[in-house]
Scaffold this active site. Structure first.
Site, PDB file in Angstrom:
ATOM      1  N   HIS A 195       2.960   3.948  -8.818  1.00 24.50           N
ATOM      2  CA  HIS A 195       2.833   2.511  -9.127  1.00 24.50           C
ATOM      3  C   HIS A 195       4.091   1.998  -9.831  1.00 24.50           C
ATOM      4  O   HIS A 195       4.570   0.904  -9.552  1.00 24.50           O
ATOM      5  CB  HIS A 195       1.614   2.260 -10.012  1.00 24.50           C
ATOM      6  CG  HIS A 195       0.306   2.462  -9.301  1.00 24.50           C
ATOM      7  ND1 HIS A 195       0.019   1.863  -8.098  1.00 24.50           N
ATOM      8  CD2 HIS A 195      -0.783   3.209  -9.604  1.00 24.50           C
ATOM      9  CE1 HIS A 195      -1.202   2.223  -7.701  1.00 24.50           C
ATOM     10  NE2 HIS A 195      -1.704   3.039  -8.597  1.00 24.50           N
ATOM     11  N   ASP A 252       0.821  -1.211   0.000  1.00 29.15           N
ATOM     12  CA  ASP A 252       0.000   0.000   0.000  1.00 29.15           C
ATOM     13  C   ASP A 252       0.855   1.262   0.000  1.00 29.15           C
ATOM     14  O   ASP A 252       1.909   1.300   0.637  1.00 29.15           O
ATOM     15  CB  ASP A 252      -0.910  -0.025   1.246  1.00 29.15           C
ATOM     16  CG  ASP A 252      -2.049   0.964   1.131  1.00 29.15           C
ATOM     17  OD1 ASP A 252      -2.328   1.428   0.009  1.00 29.15           O
ATOM     18  OD2 ASP A 252      -2.661   1.298   2.162  1.00 29.15           O
ATOM     19  N   LEU A 298      10.946 -20.483  -5.512  1.00 30.37           N
ATOM     20  CA  LEU A 298      10.033 -19.520  -4.874  1.00 30.37           C
ATOM     21  C   LEU A 298       8.745 -19.503  -5.681  1.00 30.37           C
ATOM     22  O   LEU A 298       8.789 -19.463  -6.908  1.00 30.37           O
ATOM     23  CB  LEU A 298      10.658 -18.117  -4.885  1.00 30.37           C
ATOM     24  CG  LEU A 298       9.719 -16.947  -4.530  1.00 30.37           C
ATOM     25  CD1 LEU A 298       9.352 -16.992  -3.044  1.00 30.37           C
ATOM     26  CD2 LEU A 298      10.362 -15.602  -4.857  1.00 30.37           C
TER      27      LEU A 298
HETATM   28  C1  FPP Z   1      -1.837   0.027  -3.486  1.00 32.56           C
HETATM   29  O1  FPP Z   1      -1.367   1.340  -3.435  1.00 32.56           O
HETATM   30  C2  FPP Z   1      -1.250  -0.652  -4.609  1.00 32.56           C
HETATM   31  C3  FPP Z   1      -1.939  -1.156  -5.653  1.00 32.56           C
HETATM   32  C4  FPP Z   1      -3.413  -1.108  -5.765  1.00 32.56           C
HETATM   33  C5  FPP Z   1      -1.248  -1.766  -6.794  1.00 32.56           C
HETATM   34  C6  FPP Z   1       0.007  -2.516  -6.467  1.00 32.56           C
HETATM   35  C7  FPP Z   1       0.864  -2.491  -7.672  1.00 32.56           C
HETATM   36  C8  FPP Z   1       2.206  -2.433  -7.671  1.00 32.56           C
HETATM   37  C9  FPP Z   1       3.030  -2.512  -6.470  1.00 32.56           C
HETATM   38  C10 FPP Z   1       2.955  -2.274  -8.943  1.00 32.56           C
HETATM   39  C11 FPP Z   1       2.601  -3.235  -9.975  1.00 32.56           C
HETATM   40  C12 FPP Z   1       2.851  -4.626  -9.556  1.00 32.56           C
HETATM   41  C13 FPP Z   1       2.973  -5.624 -10.418  1.00 32.56           C
HETATM   42  C14 FPP Z   1       3.209  -6.985  -9.894  1.00 32.56           C
HETATM   43  C15 FPP Z   1       2.963  -5.402 -11.875  1.00 32.56           C
HETATM   44  P1  FPP Z   1      -2.406   2.528  -3.534  1.00 32.56           P
HETATM   45  O2  FPP Z   1      -2.343   3.081  -4.899  1.00 32.56           O
HETATM   46  O3  FPP Z   1      -3.737   2.068  -3.067  1.00 32.56           O
HETATM   47  O4  FPP Z   1      -1.791   3.545  -2.530  1.00 32.56           O
HETATM   48  P2  FPP Z   1      -2.513   4.760  -1.836  1.00 32.56           P
HETATM   49  O5  FPP Z   1      -3.051   4.245  -0.542  1.00 32.56           O
HETATM   50  O6  FPP Z   1      -1.409   5.716  -1.646  1.00 32.56           O
HETATM   51  O7  FPP Z   1      -3.579   5.274  -2.748  1.00 32.56           O
END
Ligand code: FPP
Length: 224
Positions: free
Chosen positions: A29, A12, A122
């Site tokens: 992201h 997150d 893994l």
């Molecule tokens: C949450 O952060 C994260 C996500 C919804 C997406 C997770 C994706 C990645 C780590 C990158 C892509 C991964 C792969 C495997 C291709 P948020 O955007 O909800 O954070 P916020 O709370 O700051 O809004």
């Protein structure tokens, strides 16, 4: 000392990281993906067998189309660029979640899973279009086909995570303390670590620190 087989992570804080750095949420992201790569490497170093990453929830479809599209294009590029290297490193990729994506994405995920299916160093479980409640409903419906009395083992056996041991620990970055519909059944006895850092700032040192802390915890499972 506790042995660590399975680590689950709620990654997150990407969006906030992007805004904090005066860029876009999508930029966050992109940066978050770099952390994913670091944590995969570190998991191998630490002999972790299963790494479950919450990449996209059933609720994330509510986000603006531009962000949803960006996340999937990030995933697509990642797989196209990295799947051969993951395969060479003996890493298995498994998708957990409801697989109703575009035809193109579905095919790419399928190919990636098949290509790596025999690997055993893994296992990365990528939670995509994943929601724990919908997983449980799926499991109950599967069991209900046999119309029998349900026990705990039946439920586990019909989850997307069938044959995968429950996580020993869950890490959630981003300074938020909730489970967000992630692995509600499987986390029943997991140790939970809430980390203040946003996911793109989380690094191998932070990860290692949590793993070491976990190893020293006395796990009782209801006993004393
Ligand atoms: C949450 O952060 C994260 C996500 C919804 C997406 C997770 C994706 C990645 C780590 C990158 C892509 C991964 C792969 C495997 C291709 P948020 O955007 O909800 O954070 P916020 O709370 O700051 O809004």
């Amino acid at each position: 000392m506790n042995h660590i087989k399975h680590v689950a992570i709620i990654m997150d804080g990407n969006g906030r990281w992007g805004i904090k750095h005066k860029k876009s949420r999508n930029f966050g992201h992109k940066e978050g993906l770099k952390t994913v790569e670091k944590i995969i490497k570190s998991s191998i170093k630490n002999k972790i067998k299963y790494l479950t990453l919450f990449a996209f929830s059933t609720e994330n479809w509510k986000r603006p189309k531009k962000e949803v599209n960006f996340l999937f294009s990030l995933l697509e590029n990642f797989l196209l660029r990295k799947i051969s290297s993951l395969n060479k490193q003996n890493i298995k990729l498994k998708i957990i979640g409801k697989k109703n994506f575009s035809k193109k994405m579905h095919k790419l995920l399928d190919i990636s899973e098949k290509k790596t299916s025999k690997n055993n160093r893994l296992q990365i479980n990528l939670a995509l279009n994943y929601g724990s409640k919908s997983e449980l409903v799926h499991s109950f419906n599967e069991i209900n086909k046999d119309k029998k009395k349900i026990n705990e083992n039946d439920i586990s056996k019909h989850l997307y995570t069938q044959n995968i041991p429950d996580p020993d620990l869950l890490i959630r970055t981003g300074n938020t303390q909730r489970l967000s519909n992630f692995l509600l059944w499987q986390l029943a006895y997991s140790e939970i670590f809430f980390e203040k850092k946003l996911w793109p700032d989380f690094n191998e040192r932070d990860y290692k620190k949590i793993l070491e802390k976990f190893k020293k915890i006395k796990r009782n499972y209801g006993n004393i």
